[in-house]
Design a protein around this motif. Structure first.
Motif: not given
Length: 189
Positions: A58-87
């Motif tokens: 909002a501070g940059l004047g960008l549209e609000a990010p799609d939170e549901a899409l980002i949560r889905e992406a986070v879940a997918g990435v963390l599943t694919a990354a496995g236990p080594e993911a730390a950041r």
């Protein structure tokens, strides 16, 4: 594991080109990001990070990010990354744009990446000779325009330090290039 990367709906090879060359995040740094720690396969304080991501957008004047899409992406990435993911890093840019500062309305680019963490038992810091402008248009926003941090960290590294601390224009402690700074005053109980 080097990194697991999701771009606009799918896991991609982190070495492959997956963002357009005219993406405004690449050409002018027109984007925002958040970095979260990962504990037991979960992004630490994800809801708080997503709120700050939305505030920065909002501070940059960008549209609000799609939170549901980002949560889905986070879940997918963390599943694919496995236990080594730390950041985990979530980046949202203005998407394809012109070579100048103006924006082209349209879809944002969303990137979510996970990697092992960098943990140091101790760190050394130097004070940066450069300052943060607390009156800047992007003060308090986590934008992809990070060149100042790169320069300050290189300065610290040249002096044998792991981090650079920056003051604001009136000399008050502001932040590190990538680290949070906490100051405790008085006796702790």
């Amino acid at each position: 594991m080097t990194a697991t990367v999701w771009v606009d709906g799918r896991i991609v090879d982190p070495e492959a080109a997956s963002i357009g060359a005219l993406d405004h995040g690449l050409t002018v740094g027109d984007g925002v990001f958040e970095t979260c720690g990962v504990q037991d396969g979960q992004a630490f304080a994800l809801t708080r990070h997503l709120r700050r991501l939305a505030r920065s957008a909002a501070g940059l004047g960008l549209e609000a990010p799609d939170e549901a899409l980002i949560r889905e992406a986070v879940a997918g990435v963390l599943t694919a990354a496995g236990p080594e993911a730390a950041r985990l890093r979530i980046t949202v840019t203005a998407g394809r744009g012109p070579l100048g500062s103006g924006r082209t309305p349209g879809a944002q680019t969303v990137v979510v990446a996970a990697s092992p963490g960098l943990h140091h038992a101790t760190s050394s810091v130097v004070r940066s000779p450069w300052v943060r402008n607390e009156r800047s248009a992007v003060a308090g926003l986590k934008t992809t325009s990070y060149a100042e941090n790169v320069v300050a960290l290189a300065h610290a590294s040249e002096r044998g330090a792991d981090e650079a601390l920056l003051a604001n224009t009136v000399g008050e402690l502001c932040e590190g290039t990538g680290a949070n700074v906490f100051v405790e005053r008085g006796e702790s109980s």
